[in-house]
Design an enzyme around this catalytic site. Structure first.
Site, PDB file in Angstrom:
ATOM      1  N   GLN A 213       7.139 -47.667 -57.856  1.00  0.00           N
ATOM      2  CA  GLN A 213       6.930 -46.979 -57.611  1.00  0.00           C
ATOM      3  C   GLN A 213       7.973 -45.876 -57.592  1.00  0.00           C
ATOM      4  OE1 GLN A 213       4.444 -44.703 -57.838  1.00  0.00           O
ATOM      5  NE2 GLN A 213       3.009 -47.628 -58.501  1.00  0.00           N
ATOM      6  N   SER A 214       9.006 -46.625 -58.659  1.00  0.00           N
ATOM      7  CA  SER A 214      10.553 -45.352 -58.825  1.00  0.00           C
ATOM      8  C   SER A 214      10.281 -44.289 -59.199  1.00  0.00           C
ATOM      9  CB  SER A 214      11.194 -46.214 -59.505  1.00  0.00           C
ATOM     10  OG  SER A 214      12.051 -45.177 -60.768  1.00  0.00           O
TER      11      SER A 214
END
Ligand SMILES: Cc1ncc(COP(=O)(O)O)c(C=O)c1O
Length: 319
Positions: A78-79
């Site tokens: 989920q960067s």
């Protein structure tokens, strides 16, 4: 590269970002109504916004100067940095390859969905030991070269001493927007955001709230500052608060859910569970513990990240 040969940052995003007073949130955490501001770096403009755009203005300039045809970077699934790298690559007419840590989930949600919408290629490293991630990055870079392209690798979280100059810019904006500010409180991930602020504002005014993204945040920050003008700050004076990591980076830390509700219910502002909710929980704890005093002029830096909420395991526990 000598400093005068460094490329100028590219024109991406909308600047300066606004600063808004937060009187109801201030009172709720024990500050006077006129002592707290939110710097809206969630509103930086491109690709859903967020702090990583300030850094990508600098690394993007380096990539263009190097003749890149594709940006490659790494991160957690989920960067936010990976999502913004994909958006910046699209805006610059480049390809993007995101090397992500872990197994590919069955359903791609949150930032992962936006990565694909922006045209990024995803590569997964099931065992995210640093040398495995490095090897996969090199494999992807070679693949780009084999196709006749020029890869440009952006470090984890987009943080390098050069990229952190993007947060010197933010500090300069803050000096004009909140004259006499005493504290800026910011989430600490890969460290570039805090490094730029410290280089501009000094270590006594900047407090980082660790999210657990790197094993040794103080050493990470020290190394970034070492390569920056204005960055020669005694390590002992760096203020990194480790009280909000909880059970680890990917978890919903105990104070984070409460902080998310508080910001939404007092100011109508949504935070993300990984970074900004921890930062606000940390700020509230610093007020409760007396480190931030009622008369201090305090800025909470909202660094964005909301898409991550929609891929976070803690989402069902928030409502
Ligand atoms: C929303 C958000 N806030 C804060 C941070 C922390 O920034 P830095 O990596 O520069 O410490 C990140 C990093 O990933 C982020 O995505």
């Amino acid at each position: 590269m000598p400093a005068d040969a460094l490329p100028a940052p590219i024109e991406l995003g909308t600047w300066p970002t606004p600063v808004e007073p937060a009187p109801r949130l201030a009172v709720a955490i024990g500050l006077p109504a006129d002592a707290l501001w939110i710097k809206r770096d969630d509103l930086t403009g491109l690709g859903g916004g967020g702090n990583k755009l300030r850094k990508l203005r600098y690394t993007g300039a380096q990539a263009l100067a190097a003749g890149a045809t594709a940006l490659i970077t790494t991160g957690a699934p989920q960067s936010n940095h990976a999502r913004l790298t994909a958006a910046v690559a699209a805006r610059l007419g480049l390809g993007s390859v995101l090397v992500l840590e872990g197994e590919r989930p069955g359903v791609l949600q949150g930032n992962l969905a936006l990565d694909l919408v922006a045209g990024a290629e995803l590569a997964w490293v099931a065992d995210p030991a640093p040398d495995r991630v490095r090897r996969e990055v090199e494999r992807q870079a070679q693949r780009v070269r084999d196709g006749g392209g020029v890869p440009y690798v952006i470090p984890f979280g987009g943080s390098s001493s050069f990229a952190a100059l993007g947060y010197v810019d933010c500090g300069t904006e803050l000096l004009a927007q909140v004259p006499g500010l005493d504290h800026v409180v910011v989430a600490f991930g890969s460290g570039g955001t805090m490094a730029g602020l410290v280089a501009c504002l000094g270590s006594e005014r900047v407090i980082g709230i660790d999210t657990g993204a790197v094993p040794d945040p103080r050493a990470t920050l020290d190394a970034l500052l070492g390569g920056m003008p204005g960055g020669h700050v005694p390590r002992a004076t760096l203020q990194i608060d480790g009280g909000q990591v909880g059970a680890g980076y990917a978890t919903l830390a105990p104070g984070a859910a409460a902080a998310m509700r508080l910001a939404a219910r007092t100011e109508g502002i949504f935070l993300d569970p990984t970074y900004t909710a921890r930062a606000l929980a940390g700020l509230a704890a610093l007020v409760a513990g007396g480190r931030i005093k009622p008369g201090d002029r305090t800025v909470f830096l909202h660094t964005g990240g909301l898409p991550g909420l929609f891929g976070h395991p803690g989402l069902p526990h928030l409502t």
